[in-house]
Design a protein around this motif. Sequence first.
Motif, PDB file in Angstrom:
ATOM      1  N   ASP A   1      17.591  69.278  53.063  1.00 30.49           N
ATOM      2  CA  ASP A   1      18.515  68.249  52.407  1.00 30.49           C
ATOM      3  C   ASP A   1      18.047  67.114  51.805  1.00 30.49           C
ATOM      4  N   ARG A   2      17.183  66.435  52.283  1.00 25.58           N
ATOM      5  CA  ARG A   2      16.409  65.374  51.746  1.00 25.58           C
ATOM      6  C   ARG A   2      15.535  65.904  50.509  1.00 25.58           C
ATOM      7  N   ILE A   3      14.952  66.696  50.682  1.00 27.63           N
ATOM      8  CA  ILE A   3      13.870  67.330  49.628  1.00 27.63           C
ATOM      9  C   ILE A   3      14.840  67.652  48.369  1.00 27.63           C
ATOM     10  N   LEU A   4      16.137  68.262  48.679  1.00 26.75           N
ATOM     11  CA  LEU A   4      17.008  68.992  47.665  1.00 26.75           C
ATOM     12  C   LEU A   4      17.390  67.653  47.005  1.00 26.75           C
ATOM     13  N   GLN A   5      17.805  66.729  47.694  1.00 31.53           N
ATOM     14  CA  GLN A   5      18.491  65.276  47.049  1.00 31.53           C
ATOM     15  C   GLN A   5      17.555  64.658  46.170  1.00 31.53           C
ATOM     16  N   THR A   6      16.069  64.787  46.608  1.00 29.52           N
ATOM     17  CA  THR A   6      14.870  64.215  45.829  1.00 29.52           C
ATOM     18  C   THR A   6      15.083  64.970  44.526  1.00 29.52           C
ATOM     19  N   LEU A   7      14.743  66.171  44.618  1.00 29.97           N
ATOM     20  CA  LEU A   7      14.807  67.286  43.261  1.00 29.97           C
ATOM     21  C   LEU A   7      16.054  67.008  42.441  1.00 29.97           C
ATOM     22  N   THR A   8      17.102  66.978  42.941  1.00 28.68           N
ATOM     23  CA  THR A   8      18.306  66.951  41.974  1.00 28.68           C
ATOM     24  C   THR A   8      18.375  65.623  41.664  1.00 28.68           C
ATOM     25  N   ASN A   9      17.881  64.508  42.140  1.00 32.42           N
ATOM     26  CA  ASN A   9      17.947  63.108  41.596  1.00 32.42           C
ATOM     27  C   ASN A   9      17.134  63.092  40.318  1.00 32.42           C
ATOM     28  N   LEU A  10      15.784  63.701  40.389  1.00 30.05           N
ATOM     29  CA  LEU A  10      14.786  63.705  39.419  1.00 30.05           C
ATOM     30  C   LEU A  10      15.373  64.468  38.463  1.00 30.05           C
ATOM     31  N   LEU A  11      15.879  65.697  38.481  1.00 32.90           N
ATOM     32  CA  LEU A  11      16.490  66.533  37.630  1.00 32.90           C
ATOM     33  C   LEU A  11      17.596  65.824  36.770  1.00 32.90           C
ATOM     34  N   SER A  12      18.338  65.255  37.611  1.00 30.91           N
ATOM     35  CA  SER A  12      19.560  64.576  36.934  1.00 30.91           C
ATOM     36  C   SER A  12      19.080  63.491  35.966  1.00 30.91           C
ATOM     37  N   ASN A  13      18.004  62.530  36.505  1.00 22.49           N
ATOM     38  CA  ASN A  13      17.540  61.665  35.653  1.00 22.49           C
ATOM     39  C   ASN A  13      16.969  61.973  34.540  1.00 22.49           C
ATOM     40  N   ALA A  14      16.269  63.236  34.522  1.00 22.73           N
ATOM     41  CA  ALA A  14      15.603  63.909  33.246  1.00 22.73           C
ATOM     42  C   ALA A  14      16.566  64.170  32.396  1.00 22.73           C
ATOM     43  N   ILE A  15      17.709  65.061  32.912  1.00 20.43           N
ATOM     44  CA  ILE A  15      18.740  65.572  32.239  1.00 20.43           C
ATOM     45  C   ILE A  15      19.354  64.269  31.498  1.00 20.43           C
ATOM     46  N   LYS A  16      19.637  63.335  32.089  1.00 22.18           N
ATOM     47  CA  LYS A  16      20.408  62.099  31.618  1.00 22.18           C
ATOM     48  C   LYS A  16      19.866  61.738  30.234  1.00 22.18           C
ATOM     49  N   PHE A  17      18.315  61.377  30.498  1.00 15.49           N
ATOM     50  CA  PHE A  17      17.651  60.799  29.335  1.00 15.49           C
ATOM     51  C   PHE A  17      16.760  61.905  28.405  1.00 15.49           C
ATOM     52  N   SER A  18      17.402  63.112  28.421  1.00  9.44           N
ATOM     53  CA  SER A  18      17.149  64.057  27.363  1.00  9.44           C
ATOM     54  C   SER A  18      18.005  64.225  26.169  1.00  9.44           C
ATOM     55  N   HIS A  19      17.262  64.511  24.986  1.00 12.34           N
ATOM     56  CA  HIS A  19      18.257  64.783  23.937  1.00 12.34           C
ATOM     57  C   HIS A  19      18.870  66.134  23.922  1.00 12.34           C
ATOM     58  N   PRO A  20      19.978  66.286  23.529  1.00 15.26           N
ATOM     59  CA  PRO A  20      20.548  67.615  23.454  1.00 15.26           C
ATOM     60  C   PRO A  20      19.434  68.652  22.718  1.00 15.26           C
ATOM     61  N   GLY A  21      19.373  69.700  23.456  1.00 11.55           N
ATOM     62  CA  GLY A  21      18.174  70.621  22.824  1.00 11.55           C
ATOM     63  C   GLY A  21      17.042  70.637  23.435  1.00 11.55           C
ATOM     64  N   ALA A  22      16.736  69.411  24.365  1.00  5.71           N
ATOM     65  CA  ALA A  22      15.456  69.409  24.948  1.00  5.71           C
ATOM     66  C   ALA A  22      15.280  70.093  26.281  1.00  5.71           C
ATOM     67  N   CYS A  23      14.194  70.289  26.844  1.00  5.29           N
ATOM     68  CA  CYS A  23      13.832  70.912  27.910  1.00  5.29           C
ATOM     69  C   CYS A  23      13.330  70.089  29.128  1.00  5.29           C
ATOM     70  N   VAL A  24      13.978  70.492  30.252  1.00  4.10           N
ATOM     71  CA  VAL A  24      13.615  69.797  31.498  1.00  4.10           C
ATOM     72  C   VAL A  24      12.969  71.258  32.404  1.00  4.10           C
ATOM     73  N   ASP A  25      11.690  70.673  32.799  1.00  2.00           N
ATOM     74  CA  ASP A  25      11.108  71.855  33.632  1.00  2.00           C
ATOM     75  C   ASP A  25      10.674  71.344  34.861  1.00  2.00           C
ATOM     76  N   LEU A  26      10.990  72.081  36.059  1.00  2.00           N
ATOM     77  CA  LEU A  26      10.572  71.960  37.367  1.00  2.00           C
ATOM     78  C   LEU A  26       9.574  72.877  37.876  1.00  2.00           C
ATOM     79  N   SER A  27       8.246  72.533  38.423  1.00  2.00           N
ATOM     80  CA  SER A  27       7.378  73.270  38.635  1.00  2.00           C
ATOM     81  C   SER A  27       6.679  72.507  39.985  1.00  2.00           C
TER      82      SER A  27
END
Lengths: 123, 1060
Positions: free
Chosen positions: B642-668
């Motif tokens: 649950d905590r790792i999921l929380q960390t991943l979603t938080n980082l993804l959420s930040n990345a999406i928030k500060f991305s321009h439309p059309g940009a790409c966010v990649d998790l690896s």
Amino acid sequence: MTRRILIIDDEEDIRTIATVALETVGGWDSLSAASGQEGLAIAQAQHPDAILLDVMMPEMDGIEVFQQLQANPSTQAIPVILLTAKVQAADQRKLSTLGAIATIPKPFNPLTLPDEIAAILHW
Amino acid sequence: MPTAFWHRLWFPLLVTAGGIALVVLGEFVLLRSLDRSVVPVSEVLLGAGVGLSVLLGWAVYLMQAKQQQSRQLERINQDLAREIVERQQIEAELRDSQERWQLALEGNHDGLWDLDIRSNTVLRSPRFLEILGYAEGELDNSNEAWLSRLHPDDRERVLQVNADYLSRKIPFYEVEYRLRCKDGSYKWVLGRGQAVWDAQGNPIRMVGSLTDISERMRIQEERQQVEADLRLQNRRSQLFADITVRIRRSLKLETILQTTVTEIQHLLQTDRVVIFQLWPDGSGRVVQEAVVPGVEPLLHRDLVDPCFQEAYLDLYRQGRVSAVADIYTAPIQACYVEFLEQIQVRANLVVPILIRDQLWGLLIAHHCRDIRPWTEFETELLLQLANQVGIALAQSQLVEATRESEARFRTMADSAPVLLWLTDEEGNCTFVNQQWQQYTGLSLEESLGDGWLTAIHPDDQPEYRRRFFQVFRDRQPFQMEYRLRRVDGTFGWMLSSGLPRFLAEGNFAGYIGSCVDISDRREIEHLKDEFVSIVSHELRTPLTSISGALRLLASGVLQAQPERAQQMLNIAVSNTDRLVRLINDILDIERIESGKVTLNWQSCNAANLMNQAVEAMQSFADRSEVQLTVRSLAVSLWADPDRILQTLTNLLSNAIKFSHPGACVDLSAAVVFEKDSRLPKREPMASTDRAVPPGASEMPAPSGPMDSSRATDAMAVPPAYLRFAVRDQGRGIPPDKLETIFERFQQVDASDSRRKGGTGLGLAICRSIVQHHGGHIWAENNPSGGSTFYFTLPLTEETGPTNVHAAAGPLVLVCDDDDSVQTVLQAMLEQRGYRAIAVGSGREAIQQAIARHPNVILLNLMMPEMHGWQTLEQLKQHPQTQEIPVIILSGLQPSGQQTLPGGIVDWLVKPPTEDQLFASLERALNAQHAHPRVLVVEDDPDLAQVILTLFERHGIETSYARTGSDAIHLTQAISPSLLVLDLGLPDRDGFAVVDWLRQQNRLRWVPLVVYTARDLNDRERDRLKLGQTLFLTKGRITHEEFEQRVMDLLNRTVGQVPLD
């Protein structure tokens, strides 16, 4: 002549509420700035009758804005009322040494805000 | 009186008596005038006058003869008359003097002698003989009789005086000497005499007296004895004083004891003096000794007196003194005599040495060669010296104790973890401990006096001095804070505490104090103040908007401005959400950092977590028009999913928030060998990419489940880390913010972040979670723009303890003749919390199904011996196994488009994806729930109504229980497909409900949603598990999130629920 008050706050919602308070409740005109830089520019250009200044802002905080207003002969006469969410005694003491006319703590009541300002400025 | 004697002596005696009579008065006056009153006057007169009176006597005689020859006739008449008168006068005088002489002789008891030198014969008066104890006639008339009786020691002296007198070297013959009496004893006498010389000057006769002076000599001797005694006593007193002084002066015990025995040995003139230290059993050791040559030394010998008894110890304790003059005559035990003989003792004197009434030992004088009667004085002296020894020992013990106490103090002071100091009564520093010296770099010498003040910060010194000397005057304890210079020149904040010290008698002795470095505490206090200040600001800002907006609305001033009114409502709603998020985040980070939330460690698959995170953020990405890609890596992790999921979603959420439309966010994800890839590589290989160690980043993702140990084995450099990376194409992070963004409320742009729904705590929470997992989190700017957030989690070789969830999960029977399929399936199942039994044949499958009654059977078709279909047939015929759902897992495709053959719930084609497998399993497990029903147990009717509405909106049947008892009662009538359970219930709490359900075979696998305001620890979570169990915290998730997660669970467990 209608009074004109400049609100400087980085929070858009608070600027909106303050604007409604000043215009709808107080019947004054208002100006608003989302940052210290913008506020300084408006103050110098528009010479508002008073400034409501938020203390805690990113980049240039309210204290610096106040000091620059004081340092500038064209703005130093404008009365400044600080708006602050910092209510700790130490913070209050620090603010009281600045020389601002008054401090209004957040959250403020938009319905009484114009009266408070008028009382402070003897309008 | 003998006639012959008087006949011969008459004339000279008469003359002598006359002479004496003449001089008596004059001499008397003369002697009186010389004031020799110490000698009795009569004795002096008679004794000293004898010589003179003899001389005068002879002179008168010569004058008379001359008168008779020159008498003339013509003067006969007148002369006769005158002569008659004169003769009468002379006769009268003579008569008178004779009487006096007689009286003198009779009165003074002197003996008289008359020596005729030419014949060497002596006439001796009876008194003379009487003095020596002889009767008349018993001593011959020879001078030899006198000479032979002279005391040998006096003889030479007497003869010398005699010779000197006769040769007229001295005017008088007078000498004191001893004469032997008849009984052989000697008697002191005074001899005086007068010689008669002839015309040629030769002595012809000597007359004299003998006085018995023995009484006087005895008195004199006695006086001399007394004087000698006094002198001895004086000497002893002096010696005693000397010893005492030495004892008091020296603090060195060895010296004191040595002095004592030596002095006593000299003083008593005895053979051996020892100091004997007693042990409690009566034995002991000679610790000091003074011994004369020829006597056996006893020093350092342990002596055991065989008859020394406890009683003796008591006696000595009471101050007993033992004086034995002769061991053979003293009333002592034979064994004691024997013991003393062995150490050559003939006489001894023993006194106790007491230290503050405790018997320490004995002071003993031994006399070895002879008997020795001990005088009272000696005993007393020895006792006094023993007292002094006792005092010295006590002092020595005190000194030792003081020294020990001092040493203890130093040890304590130097091992104390704080800086310690001491001052004297003037306020001068007298001691600082090693910690002080190490901290300040000032040596002890440099710190003494006022030296230590130089280490205090110059700005703090005046105040410190003022306060210190003020409290010092008043002898008050104090506490103050000041900065102290460290050895490296920096200053540390000190909390200095001081206490006045008082000696035992109450005298002020100075101060003792400590300094504790409180720099960290002050720093923490500062940070805390800052944090409180920021939190206060962060909380008040949305509150300002909410309350302001609502007040404006409520007041009605915006009635004419409906758009403004709507704007106010929107402000209130969005700021309420923001406030809720903020409060949740603050509580979350506080709980994680304070360790109040224990991580729910379990084995979980990185790929699943990554996929879930992407899934959760997909709709947000869609709304933001951001493309979300994931390259998952199926590596097993030991973590709180649950905590790792929380960390991943938080980082993804930040990345999406500060991305321009059309940009790409990649998790690896990639396996790396450093916790922080910016650290130097452990491997000697050259690195081409700072962020990605060679050979690690592009490690091929295994196709199937793979545990961490296999991953690390492959790399052969354990331990490894799994490094997640969230890469965006946003605006990047200012270099000076790369570190600080993980601090609380340190967003790159706070207002911007808030507009996007950030609280300023997300990254701080992520960092906290990662750190609690033993990993590291950081951010880097991409060379091509945007930034990448990395975090690592350790891949340990040890797999964690068996998951409680797994142990309690549904039991799946896997029947496949291929070992590798059995292994893979078993691993996959256990990974997801299922329990698995693997068998290799149909026969075994049937046996195990009957024995273990699994929840689901996974059945292969193509098997030797018994084919899958045969096995299925037998399972469906057996009453104990016919209800068990069966899933076909085969390499074969189901034939054509036809519906599934009877008796099976699903058909999976090998190899199934994980998703396919588990979706199928969950459907099989809930196959019987054709009409799902949810039981909601919640005591708050408002909240219950909200939840019930949620399910009813989805067309799901609901039941409602307000109390635990109601819930238990209801479950007896209905079989819920899902249970939503609050923990705090009016009667039996949620735990009691779960306990009851666990005991019901029918209900023990019911999926459960625990929906509570409480934070649960691991133990509580374990107690609350039924079937698949979700823990959701009230207020921590939004209503929408709650709905989504509960419906997900229901779908997984019950099967597709039709949505309206």
